[in-house]
Design an enzyme around this catalytic site. Sequence first.
Site, PDB file in Angstrom:
ATOM      1  N   HIS A  68     -10.318  -5.479  -2.934  1.00  8.98           N
ATOM      2  CA  HIS A  68      -8.970  -5.637  -2.387  1.00  8.98           C
ATOM      3  C   HIS A  68      -9.064  -5.984  -0.912  1.00  8.98           C
ATOM      4  CE1 HIS A  68     -10.122  -1.373  -2.153  1.00  8.98           C
ATOM      5  NE2 HIS A  68      -9.445  -1.311  -1.025  1.00  8.98           N
ATOM      6  N   GLY A  94     -15.745   3.322   3.689  1.00  7.66           N
ATOM      7  CA  GLY A  94     -14.506   4.001   3.307  1.00  7.66           C
ATOM      8  C   GLY A  94     -13.772   3.342   2.148  1.00  7.66           C
ATOM      9  N   GLN A  95     -14.501   2.624   1.282  1.00  6.69           N
ATOM     10  CA  GLN A  95     -13.843   2.031   0.106  1.00  6.69           C
ATOM     11  C   GLN A  95     -13.536   3.135  -0.903  1.00  6.69           C
ATOM     12  OE1 GLN A  95     -16.109  -0.839  -2.180  1.00  6.69           O
ATOM     13  NE2 GLN A  95     -14.309  -1.483  -3.354  1.00  6.69           N
ATOM     14  N   SER A  96     -12.258   3.448  -1.054  1.00  5.90           N
ATOM     15  CA  SER A  96     -11.880   4.532  -1.966  1.00  5.90           C
ATOM     16  C   SER A  96     -11.540   4.023  -3.357  1.00  5.90           C
ATOM     17  CB  SER A  96     -10.705   5.328  -1.392  1.00  5.90           C
ATOM     18  OG  SER A  96      -9.578   4.499  -1.207  1.00  5.90           O
ATOM     19  N   ASP A 101       0.848  -1.198   0.000  1.00  6.02           N
ATOM     20  CA  ASP A 101       0.000   0.000   0.000  1.00  6.02           C
ATOM     21  C   ASP A 101       0.883   1.249   0.000  1.00  6.02           C
ATOM     22  OD1 ASP A 101      -3.228   0.472   0.985  1.00  6.02           O
ATOM     23  OD2 ASP A 101      -1.842   2.182   1.060  1.00  6.02           O
TER      24      ASP A 101
HETATM   25  P1  5GP Z   1      -9.747   1.429   0.470  1.00  2.00           P
HETATM   26  O1  5GP Z   1      -9.769   2.789   1.099  1.00  2.00           O
HETATM   27  O2  5GP Z   1     -10.464   1.451  -0.851  1.00  2.00           O
HETATM   28  O3  5GP Z   1     -10.164   0.306   1.340  1.00  2.00           O
HETATM   29  O4  5GP Z   1      -8.207   1.124   0.169  1.00  2.00           O
HETATM   30  C1  5GP Z   1      -7.533   1.604  -0.939  1.00  2.00           C
HETATM   31  C2  5GP Z   1      -6.077   1.585  -0.625  1.00  2.00           C
HETATM   32  O5  5GP Z   1      -5.349   1.751  -1.826  1.00  2.00           O
HETATM   33  C3  5GP Z   1      -5.614   2.701   0.314  1.00  2.00           C
HETATM   34  O6  5GP Z   1      -5.046   2.126   1.482  1.00  2.00           O
HETATM   35  C4  5GP Z   1      -4.595   3.487  -0.511  1.00  2.00           C
HETATM   36  O7  5GP Z   1      -3.491   3.913   0.257  1.00  2.00           O
HETATM   37  C5  5GP Z   1      -4.188   2.493  -1.568  1.00  2.00           C
HETATM   38  N1  5GP Z   1      -3.800   3.086  -2.827  1.00  2.00           N
HETATM   39  C6  5GP Z   1      -4.496   4.009  -3.552  1.00  2.00           C
HETATM   40  N2  5GP Z   1      -3.861   4.280  -4.697  1.00  2.00           N
HETATM   41  C7  5GP Z   1      -2.737   3.515  -4.711  1.00  2.00           C
HETATM   42  C8  5GP Z   1      -1.663   3.367  -5.649  1.00  2.00           C
HETATM   43  O8  5GP Z   1      -1.619   3.980  -6.711  1.00  2.00           O
HETATM   44  N3  5GP Z   1      -0.674   2.493  -5.298  1.00  2.00           N
HETATM   45  C9  5GP Z   1      -0.699   1.768  -4.133  1.00  2.00           C
HETATM   46  N4  5GP Z   1       0.334   0.943  -3.915  1.00  2.00           N
HETATM   47  N5  5GP Z   1      -1.692   1.889  -3.241  1.00  2.00           N
HETATM   48  C10 5GP Z   1      -2.696   2.749  -3.528  1.00  2.00           C
END
Ligand code: 5GP
Length: 113
Positions: A99, A92-94, A30
């Site tokens: 994943h 908080g799924q961004s 991450d």
């Molecule tokens: P979510 O918030 O959707 O559960 O998790 C998305 C994750 O993806 C976040 O922890 C964020 O730091 C990670 N992330 C977003 N963009 C990138 C990227 O371009 N590269 C990597 N390695 N991680 C990313």
Amino acid sequence: MNDCIFCKIIAGEIPSKKAYEDDTVLAFYDLSPQAPVHILVIPKAHITSAADITGDNSAVVAHIFEVIASLTKQLGLNDGFRVVTNIGDSAGQSVKHLHYHLLGGRDFTWPPG
Ligand code: 5GP
Ligand code: ZN
């Protein structure tokens, strides 16, 4: 057609630090780690979230958990670790590509915030 950033990482269009890769699964570190070990484990097929897992695509989820078990042994996370998947905006799924966050190397509280 697809502007999903994780699909771009799979395609190699966005660089990532890989922890594991095979034909159906990719694991990479991450960008914004929330623990000493913070790896994202994803299917190479685009699935929007765990809410979209069906009988047609669920085999990869079993494989993801095999990869997680193997990675955690390899990384020496013998005292425990956490696996989290956020689903939808309220969780908080961004990134809208399924994943699993693999977090380790520190203690975690329960319940999560
Ligand atoms: P979510 O918030 O959707 O559960 O998790 C998305 C994750 O993806 C976040 O922890 C964020 O730091 C990670 N992330 C977003 N963009 C990138 C990227 O371009 N590269 C990597 N390695 N991680 C990313
Ligand atoms: Zn995608």
